[in-house]
Design a protein around this motif. Structure first.
Motif, PDB file in Angstrom:
ATOM      1  N   MET A   1      92.780 102.246 105.711  1.00 42.94           N
ATOM      2  CA  MET A   1      92.788 100.862 105.247  1.00 42.94           C
ATOM      3  C   MET A   1      91.379 100.284 105.340  1.00 42.94           C
ATOM      4  SD  MET A   1      94.846  99.061 108.383  1.00 42.94           S
ATOM      5  CE  MET A   1      94.242  99.117 110.071  1.00 42.94           C
ATOM      6  N   ASN A   2      91.069  99.356 104.420  1.00 43.11           N
ATOM      7  CA  ASN A   2      89.726  98.807 104.310  1.00 43.11           C
ATOM      8  C   ASN A   2      89.759  97.284 104.418  1.00 43.11           C
ATOM      9  OD1 ASN A   2      88.763 101.428 103.830  1.00 43.11           O
ATOM     10  ND2 ASN A   2      89.118 101.232 101.626  1.00 43.11           N
ATOM     11  N   ALA A   3      88.580  96.697 104.688  1.00 41.79           N
ATOM     12  CA  ALA A   3      88.439  95.249 104.786  1.00 41.79           C
ATOM     13  C   ALA A   3      87.304  94.788 103.878  1.00 41.79           C
ATOM     14  CB  ALA A   3      88.150  94.828 106.224  1.00 41.79           C
ATOM     15  N   VAL A   4      87.440  93.579 103.351  1.00 41.37           N
ATOM     16  CA  VAL A   4      86.421  92.993 102.482  1.00 41.37           C
ATOM     17  C   VAL A   4      86.089  91.597 102.998  1.00 41.37           C
ATOM     18  CG1 VAL A   4      85.788  92.325 100.139  1.00 41.37           C
ATOM     19  CG2 VAL A   4      87.345  94.241 100.500  1.00 41.37           C
ATOM     20  N   VAL A   5      84.808  91.299 103.110  1.00 40.20           N
ATOM     21  CA  VAL A   5      84.359  89.953 103.489  1.00 40.20           C
ATOM     22  C   VAL A   5      83.473  89.422 102.369  1.00 40.20           C
ATOM     23  CG1 VAL A   5      83.067  88.545 105.132  1.00 40.20           C
ATOM     24  CG2 VAL A   5      84.439  90.486 105.955  1.00 40.20           C
ATOM     25  N   PHE A   6      83.934  88.383 101.699  1.00 37.39           N
ATOM     26  CA  PHE A   6      83.117  87.706 100.694  1.00 37.39           C
ATOM     27  C   PHE A   6      82.276  86.648 101.401  1.00 37.39           C
ATOM     28  CE2 PHE A   6      86.248  89.598  97.979  1.00 37.39           C
ATOM     29  CZ  PHE A   6      85.632  89.773  96.754  1.00 37.39           C
ATOM     30  N   GLY A   7      80.984  86.590 101.044  1.00 32.53           N
ATOM     31  CA  GLY A   7      80.066  85.679 101.727  1.00 32.53           C
ATOM     32  C   GLY A   7      79.435  86.334 102.931  1.00 32.53           C
ATOM     33  N   SER A   8      79.186  87.627 102.834  1.00 29.90           N
ATOM     34  CA  SER A   8      78.705  88.389 103.994  1.00 29.90           C
ATOM     35  C   SER A   8      77.244  88.172 104.330  1.00 29.90           C
ATOM     36  CB  SER A   8      78.949  89.886 103.762  1.00 29.90           C
ATOM     37  OG  SER A   8      78.248  90.347 102.616  1.00 29.90           O
ATOM     38  N   SER A   9      76.531  87.405 103.523  1.00 35.57           N
ATOM     39  CA  SER A   9      75.130  87.123 103.840  1.00 35.57           C
ATOM     40  C   SER A   9      74.968  85.854 104.664  1.00 35.57           C
ATOM     41  CB  SER A   9      74.292  87.011 102.558  1.00 35.57           C
ATOM     42  OG  SER A   9      74.748  85.922 101.764  1.00 35.57           O
ATOM     43  N   GLY A  10      76.047  85.071 104.801  1.00 34.91           N
ATOM     44  CA  GLY A  10      75.994  83.852 105.596  1.00 34.91           C
ATOM     45  C   GLY A  10      76.201  84.133 107.069  1.00 34.91           C
ATOM     46  N   GLY A  11      76.024  83.115 107.895  1.00 32.28           N
ATOM     47  CA  GLY A  11      76.104  83.305 109.335  1.00 32.28           C
ATOM     48  C   GLY A  11      77.446  83.835 109.796  1.00 32.28           C
ATOM     49  N   VAL A  12      78.538  83.165 109.424  1.00 33.30           N
ATOM     50  CA  VAL A  12      79.866  83.598 109.851  1.00 33.30           C
ATOM     51  C   VAL A  12      80.270  84.867 109.122  1.00 33.30           C
ATOM     52  CG1 VAL A  12      82.300  82.973 110.006  1.00 33.30           C
ATOM     53  CG2 VAL A  12      80.548  81.248 110.451  1.00 33.30           C
ATOM     54  N   GLY A  13      79.974  84.948 107.831  1.00 30.73           N
ATOM     55  CA  GLY A  13      80.345  86.133 107.066  1.00 30.73           C
ATOM     56  C   GLY A  13      79.712  87.401 107.612  1.00 30.73           C
ATOM     57  N   ARG A  14      78.440  87.337 107.910  1.00 29.94           N
ATOM     58  CA  ARG A  14      77.754  88.516 108.471  1.00 29.94           C
ATOM     59  C   ARG A  14      78.320  88.862 109.844  1.00 29.94           C
ATOM     60  NH1 ARG A  14      73.153  91.580 107.833  1.00 29.94           N
ATOM     61  NH2 ARG A  14      72.798  90.556 105.841  1.00 29.94           N
ATOM     62  N   ALA A  15      78.615  87.846 110.637  1.00 31.25           N
ATOM     63  CA  ALA A  15      79.190  88.089 111.961  1.00 31.25           C
ATOM     64  C   ALA A  15      80.570  88.717 111.852  1.00 31.25           C
ATOM     65  CB  ALA A  15      79.255  86.788 112.751  1.00 31.25           C
ATOM     66  N   LEU A  16      81.348  88.311 110.847  1.00 32.73           N
ATOM     67  CA  LEU A  16      82.653  88.922 110.631  1.00 32.73           C
ATOM     68  C   LEU A  16      82.518  90.407 110.295  1.00 32.73           C
ATOM     69  CD1 LEU A  16      84.475  86.130 108.593  1.00 32.73           C
ATOM     70  CD2 LEU A  16      85.175  87.006 110.834  1.00 32.73           C
ATOM     71  N   VAL A  17      81.572  90.739 109.434  1.00 25.60           N
ATOM     72  CA  VAL A  17      81.341  92.147 109.097  1.00 25.60           C
ATOM     73  C   VAL A  17      80.950  92.926 110.343  1.00 25.60           C
ATOM     74  CG1 VAL A  17      79.893  93.744 107.787  1.00 25.60           C
ATOM     75  CG2 VAL A  17      80.756  91.663 106.694  1.00 25.60           C
ATOM     76  N   ASP A  18      80.015  92.377 111.109  1.00 21.49           N
ATOM     77  CA  ASP A  18      79.581  93.044 112.347  1.00 21.49           C
ATOM     78  C   ASP A  18      80.756  93.259 113.303  1.00 21.49           C
ATOM     79  OD1 ASP A  18      76.894  93.325 111.673  1.00 21.49           O
ATOM     80  OD2 ASP A  18      76.344  91.367 112.508  1.00 21.49           O
ATOM     81  N   ALA A  19      81.579  92.231 113.462  1.00 23.98           N
ATOM     82  CA  ALA A  19      82.712  92.329 114.382  1.00 23.98           C
ATOM     83  C   ALA A  19      83.735  93.350 113.901  1.00 23.98           C
ATOM     84  CB  ALA A  19      83.370  90.960 114.549  1.00 23.98           C
ATOM     85  N   LEU A  20      83.976  93.392 112.601  1.00 26.46           N
ATOM     86  CA  LEU A  20      84.906  94.373 112.055  1.00 26.46           C
ATOM     87  C   LEU A  20      84.390  95.794 112.266  1.00 26.46           C
ATOM     88  CD1 LEU A  20      85.884  92.526 108.766  1.00 26.46           C
ATOM     89  CD2 LEU A  20      87.452  93.109 110.620  1.00 26.46           C
ATOM     90  N   LEU A  21      83.104  95.979 112.086  1.00 27.61           N
ATOM     91  CA  LEU A  21      82.514  97.296 112.315  1.00 27.61           C
ATOM     92  C   LEU A  21      82.633  97.696 113.785  1.00 27.61           C
ATOM     93  CD1 LEU A  21      79.300  96.947 110.116  1.00 27.61           C
ATOM     94  CD2 LEU A  21      81.253  98.456 109.647  1.00 27.61           C
ATOM     95  N   THR A  22      82.382  96.747 114.667  1.00 26.78           N
ATOM     96  CA  THR A  22      82.442  97.026 116.100  1.00 26.78           C
ATOM     97  C   THR A  22      83.859  97.403 116.531  1.00 26.78           C
ATOM     98  OG1 THR A  22      80.598  95.544 116.582  1.00 26.78           O
ATOM     99  CG2 THR A  22      82.071  96.062 118.401  1.00 26.78           C
ATOM    100  N   ARG A  23      84.839  96.714 115.979  1.00 30.56           N
ATOM    101  CA  ARG A  23      86.223  96.979 116.360  1.00 30.56           C
ATOM    102  C   ARG A  23      86.718  98.321 115.831  1.00 30.56           C
ATOM    103  NH1 ARG A  23      89.492  91.325 117.019  1.00 30.56           N
ATOM    104  NH2 ARG A  23      87.783  90.176 118.007  1.00 30.56           N
ATOM    105  N   GLY A  24      86.148  98.768 114.729  1.00 28.03           N
ATOM    106  CA  GLY A  24      86.433 100.118 114.241  1.00 28.03           C
ATOM    107  C   GLY A  24      87.839 100.350 113.726  1.00 28.03           C
TER     108      GLY A  24
ATOM    109  N   PRO B   1      75.308  94.379 106.594  1.00 25.61           N
ATOM    110  CA  PRO B   1      74.863  94.981 107.850  1.00 25.61           C
ATOM    111  C   PRO B   1      75.001  96.508 107.823  1.00 25.61           C
ATOM    112  CG  PRO B   1      76.252  93.083 108.278  1.00 25.61           C
ATOM    113  CD  PRO B   1      76.349  93.347 106.812  1.00 25.61           C
ATOM    114  N   ALA B   2      74.181  97.176 108.623  1.00 25.52           N
ATOM    115  CA  ALA B   2      74.244  98.635 108.707  1.00 25.52           C
ATOM    116  C   ALA B   2      75.645  99.076 109.077  1.00 25.52           C
ATOM    117  CB  ALA B   2      73.245  99.140 109.744  1.00 25.52           C
TER     118      ALA B   2
END
Length: 236
Positions: free
Chosen positions: A1-24, A39-40
């Motif tokens: 299963m995959n996740a999509v974050v629209f607005g990933s260049s903004g403060g909260v959007g980028r943090a959401l991507v980072d958090a999703l990656l961290t949670r794995g 984010p990487a």
């Protein structure tokens, strides 16, 4: 299963991507932004949320990689320099201001919903969650003002309710909700941070963590509602 974050260049959007990656939890995390940067570890997709053909292309690319079971929309506008500020009175309203705020806060999430909801799985649990705001609550409004911003978020909350009803007819486990991230230390809230009580100004990472905790705890009975960062229901 995959996740999509629209607005990933903004403060909260980028943090959401980072958090999703961290949670794995998700095999692939897509970050969609006008620049296409992410984010990487995430897969970046380029799309202006008000360019419908670009949104459609991004939605198709994300869905083609596998089931998207989480789509979050972290796009919004409250002010833009001296030319666009929250109205303190009805006398300060303008057509230009309303159009710009509605475009970012209501039309963009609606276009994303148009092209993402039909690409979410037809069975099993999935979540569509645009970021809304407590000030979009009609029943909770005690101060007035901020006319365009309040109206756009109230309209977004209605759209979320509509999507929940429609999607629930074909997938009883689908969840469409609005999320209030709290007051976050980003450019959107910067002019108003001085009035925030101690302990109630979150870093983007804190807010993202809270929001994902709320998402994880949702059930289909929550669909169509608005929740704050602590998982508390906000009245319509």
């Amino acid at each position: 299963m995959n996740a999509v974050v629209f607005g990933s260049s903004g403060g909260v959007g980028r943090a959401l991507v980072d958090a999703l990656l961290t949670r794995g939890v998700y095999r692939t995390v897509f970050g969609v932004s006008r620049s296409g940067d992410a984010p990487a570890g995430a897969t970046g997709l380029k799309a202006d949320a008000l360019n419908e053909s670009a949104v459609e292309a991004a939605a198709q690319e994300a869905a083609s990689a596998g089931d998207v079971t989480l789509c979050m929309v972290a796009i919004g506008r409250l002010h833009e320099g001296k030319s666009l500020q929250p109205e303190k009175s009805y006398r300060h309203q303008s057509r230009d201001g309303f159009e710009r705020i509605f475009a970012a806060n209501t039309i963009a999430p609606a276009l994303i919903a148009k092209h993402m909801l039909g690409r979410m799985p037809r069975s099993g649990r999935w979540v569509f969650a645009p970021l809304s705001a407590r000030v979009g609550s009609i029943g909770d409004n005690r101060l007035g003002g901020w006319h365009a911003y309040r109206a756009t978020k109230a309209a977004l909350n209605m759209l979320v309710r509509n999507y929940a009803i429609e999607c629930g007819r074909t997938n009883k486990k689908s969840i469409c909700i609005g999320l209030h991230p709290g007051t976050v230390e980003t450019g959107l809230s910067e002019p108003f941070q001085a009035n925030v009580p101690d302990g109630q100004l979150f870093s983007p990472a804190q807010s993202a963590g809270h929001l994902l905790d709320v998402v994880d705890a949702l059930t289909p009975d929550d669909s169509g509602k608005l929740f704050d960062w602590a998982g508390k229901l906000i009245q319509p």
